[in-house]
Write a protein that holds these residues in place. Structure first.
Motif, PDB file in Angstrom:
ATOM      1  N   ARG A  86      -7.154  -1.157   6.908  1.00  0.00           N
ATOM      2  CA  ARG A  86      -6.660  -1.935   6.668  1.00  0.00           C
ATOM      3  C   ARG A  86      -7.054  -2.949   7.841  1.00  0.00           C
ATOM      4  O   ARG A  86      -6.865  -2.414   9.147  1.00  0.00           O
ATOM      5  N   ASN A  87      -7.439  -4.500   7.758  1.00  0.00           N
ATOM      6  CA  ASN A  87      -7.734  -5.023   9.026  1.00  0.00           C
ATOM      7  C   ASN A  87      -8.501  -4.522   9.639  1.00  0.00           C
ATOM      8  O   ASN A  87      -7.946  -5.003  10.358  1.00  0.00           O
TER       9      ASN A  87
ATOM     10  N   PHE B  53      -7.783   1.546   0.719  1.00  0.00           N
ATOM     11  CA  PHE B  53      -6.669   0.160   0.911  1.00  0.00           C
ATOM     12  C   PHE B  53      -7.368  -0.618   2.243  1.00  0.00           C
ATOM     13  O   PHE B  53      -8.182   0.134   3.162  1.00  0.00           O
TER      14      PHE B  53
ATOM     15  N   PHE C 291      -7.049   4.369   3.940  1.00  0.00           N
ATOM     16  CA  PHE C 291      -6.510   3.213   4.978  1.00  0.00           C
ATOM     17  C   PHE C 291      -7.573   2.761   5.746  1.00  0.00           C
ATOM     18  O   PHE C 291      -7.773   3.139   6.873  1.00  0.00           O
TER      19      PHE C 291
ATOM     20  N   PRO D 125       0.549  -1.449   0.025  1.00  0.00           N
ATOM     21  CA  PRO D 125      -0.109  -0.070  -0.193  1.00  0.00           C
ATOM     22  C   PRO D 125       0.882   1.210   0.309  1.00  0.00           C
ATOM     23  O   PRO D 125       0.089   2.600  -0.638  1.00  0.00           O
TER      24      PRO D 125
ATOM     25  N   GLY E  26      -7.249  -4.640   4.266  1.00  0.00           N
ATOM     26  CA  GLY E  26      -6.022  -5.230   4.655  1.00  0.00           C
ATOM     27  C   GLY E  26      -6.094  -6.292   3.390  1.00  0.00           C
ATOM     28  O   GLY E  26      -7.262  -6.440   3.141  1.00  0.00           O
TER      29      GLY E  26
END
Length: 275
Positions: free
Chosen positions: A218-219, A247, A216, A85, A249
């Protein structure tokens, strides 16, 4: 104390976390509840989860609600997680935004935990500026949010011990972007000044945080129900600028939850672009 969560208490806690912050415990996570809440119950002298939740709901003990959420949320993070990323940001997205001469580039780090992700983004911005001086970026604003004011306080400080710095941070980047003081390294001011922190629950309205070119997240979605995933992605699409980037994960997909993004592969991973 001997503590083991009963099926009824587990159901009670699961419902509370789902309603208040969208966290879904799922099935068969009693072991997780046992390990994370044993200390909290002992600290406050509760004999059961039901007793603790009653205190939380009636606001009997100041700060208890936040301690409960802190205990049940995961703050596992590292620097430059998965790499791609950040490479995509530096090599593809930031050059595109620079060519478009955006006066303000805004990036959102959702569920930022103790700050590694937003500071990693800020370092990438600085690396871009050094590597591409002929294509300058204007003002860059990185907004970092998390549900936990406790972890946000740590993130704002921007100070990390060696064990935290070793997780994904190269010695070269540590030398460039940190000041060392008595065994603790603090993110340099020029990296920190691009990042602002604020408390935010992802199932709450997003209207006050403005619009972004890059998000972002992510996860994070793995902790939410399918219904909340649909809702969160829909609202994130609404705060992205046209053609903005999202973005997630490495193992997260959005095809089941929204049709508002198209998938592109860059630097060994996927990024989702608003249609």
């Amino acid at each position: 104390m001997n503590f083991s969560v009963s099926p009824e208490e587990y159901s009670y806690l699961s419902e509370y976390l789902s309603t208040t912050c969208g966290i879904e415990l799922g099935d068969n996570k009693q072991y997780l509840v046992n390990s994370r809440l044993k200390t909290l119950l002992a600290k406050h002298g509760f004999n059961s989860i039901e007793e603790m939740l009653s205190s939380v709901k009636n606001d009997i003990k100041a700060g208890l609600r936040q301690q409960l959420i802190d205990a049940m949320t995961t703050h596992e993070t590292l620097w430059f997680r998965d790499q791609y990323p950040y490479e995509a940001l530096k090599r593809m997205i930031l050059p595109e935004l620079a060519r478009a001469k955006m006066p303000n580039v805004r990036i959102w780090s959702a569920a930022c935990s103790s700050g590694q992700e937003p500071y990693s983004i800020s370092m990438i911005v600085e690396e871009y500026r050094r590597e591409y001086p002929k294509h300058p970026l204007a003002n860059v604003q990185i907004v970092a949010t998390d549900i936990s004011p406790t972890i946000l306080k740590t993130a704002k400080e921007g100070s990390y011990e060696d064990i935290a710095l070793a997780r994904g941070l190269t010695s070269d980047r540590r030398a460039k972007f940190f000041d060392d003081h008595d065994g603790v390294a603090r993110v340099k001011d020029f990296v920190r000044k691009q990042v602002s922190f604020q408390e935010l629950n992802l199932i709450s309205p997003l209207t006050l945080i403005g619009k972004f070119h890059v998000i972002f997240c992510r996860n994070v979605l793995i902790y939410f129900s399918d219904k909340n995933k649909i809702n969160i992605l829909d609202r994130m699409a609404n705060v992205l600028e046209p053609g903005g980037f999202l973005f997630l994960g490495g193992s997260e997909s959005i095809s089941r939850y929204t049709a508002k993004f198209e998938v592109a592969r860059y630097y060994g991973g996927m990024v989702f672009r608003l249609k």
